[in-house]
Design an enzyme around this catalytic site. Structure first.
Site, PDB file in Angstrom:
ATOM      1  N   VAL A   8      10.212 -58.397 -45.006  1.00 53.46           N
ATOM      2  CA  VAL A   8       9.942 -57.202 -44.218  1.00 53.46           C
ATOM      3  C   VAL A   8      11.281 -56.591 -43.836  1.00 53.46           C
ATOM      4  CG1 VAL A   8       7.687 -57.889 -43.323  1.00 53.46           C
ATOM      5  CG2 VAL A   8       9.758 -58.602 -42.123  1.00 53.46           C
ATOM      6  N   SER A   9      11.277 -55.291 -43.552  1.00 51.45           N
ATOM      7  CA  SER A   9      12.536 -54.570 -43.368  1.00 51.45           C
ATOM      8  C   SER A   9      13.170 -54.786 -42.000  1.00 51.45           C
ATOM      9  CB  SER A   9      12.313 -53.064 -43.581  1.00 51.45           C
ATOM     10  OG  SER A   9      11.870 -52.820 -44.892  1.00 51.45           O
ATOM     11  N   LYS A  10      12.359 -55.074 -40.985  1.00 46.86           N
ATOM     12  CA  LYS A  10      12.884 -55.183 -39.628  1.00 46.86           C
ATOM     13  C   LYS A  10      12.845 -56.628 -39.133  1.00 46.86           C
ATOM     14  CE  LYS A  10      11.608 -50.464 -38.341  1.00 46.86           C
ATOM     15  NZ  LYS A  10      10.862 -49.608 -37.381  1.00 46.86           N
ATOM     16  N   GLN A  15       7.360 -56.084 -37.449  1.00 43.81           N
ATOM     17  CA  GLN A  15       6.683 -56.209 -38.732  1.00 43.81           C
ATOM     18  C   GLN A  15       6.449 -57.690 -39.020  1.00 43.81           C
ATOM     19  OE1 GLN A  15       9.410 -54.295 -41.441  1.00 43.81           O
ATOM     20  NE2 GLN A  15       8.534 -52.280 -41.082  1.00 43.81           N
TER      21      GLN A  15
END
Length: 206
Positions: A8-10, A15
């Site tokens: 996940v990006s964060k 997230q």
């Protein structure tokens, strides 16, 4: 053996990887064989991806939920899969764009071959545009290449400042808007010109 990678990006907890983990679990991957990163896909420093790629052995298959969980861009993805293929490792994408990719099957290899061809086409286009830009610049009397971060004025100030015993190098770098590496590449700690500094000073004479 099936090995999964999720991302996940964060990293702030906003997230979760639950959806990816559930999909990989349904595909037959044990939790012990799951690697997880919480970082942007554009970042190079994804320690769990590095660990995952190192752990894979010939005959294994790397499984990801979507293609964008793995590569930073098309070229990065192609390079990863070429490396895996050379090591006898397969790649399987479960959903989204690229879901037809399964390099353990003939049809999946064909789909990935199309991706690889597109990446090569992109590289050639970039190379052609770069060459055309350089030729256009030369025709106008300009030499190509990255502009100098240092200017003659900055080099002269760096020489004068570094020649003074009480100079604060950090403050000098901030004033010149350069890094310490750039400073020392151009000027010695005693204020003498180095090769890079000579190149900048000689450029104004051309």
């Amino acid at each position: 053996m099936l090995v999964g990678y999720v991302r996940v990006s964060k990293a702030d907890g906003s997230q979760t990887t639950d959806l990816q983990r559930d999909a990989l679990s349904a595909a037959g991957i044990d939790d012990a064989q799951l690697y997880e990163d919480r970082a942007s896909g554009k970042k190079d420093d994804r320690p769990q991806l590095i660990a995952c790629l190192k752990a894979l052995r010939s005959g294994d298959t790397l499984v990801v939920w979507k293609l964008d969980r793995l590569g930073r861009d098309l070229r990065h993805l192609v390079n990863i899969v070429h490396d895996l293929t050379d090591r006898g490792v397969g790649l399987k994408v479960l959903t989204g764009q690229g879901a037809a990719i399964d390099t353990t099957t003939a049809s999946g290899k064909l789909v990935f071959g199309i991706f690889a061809a597109l990446a090569e086409f992109e590289r050639e286009l970039i190379s052609e545009r770069t060459k055309a830009g350089l030729e256009s610049a030369r025709a106008r009397g300009r030499n190509g290449g990255r502009p100098y971060k240092m200017t003659p004025a900055k080099v002269r100030l760096a020489m004068a400042s570094m020649g003074q015993p009480g100079t604060n190098v950090g403050a000098l770098c901030q004033e010149l808007d350069i890094s310490r590496q750039t400073l020392y590449r151009h000027v010695s700690p005693t204020g003498e010109l180095r090769d890079a500094g000579r190149d900048v000073m000689s450029a104004i004479k051309r």
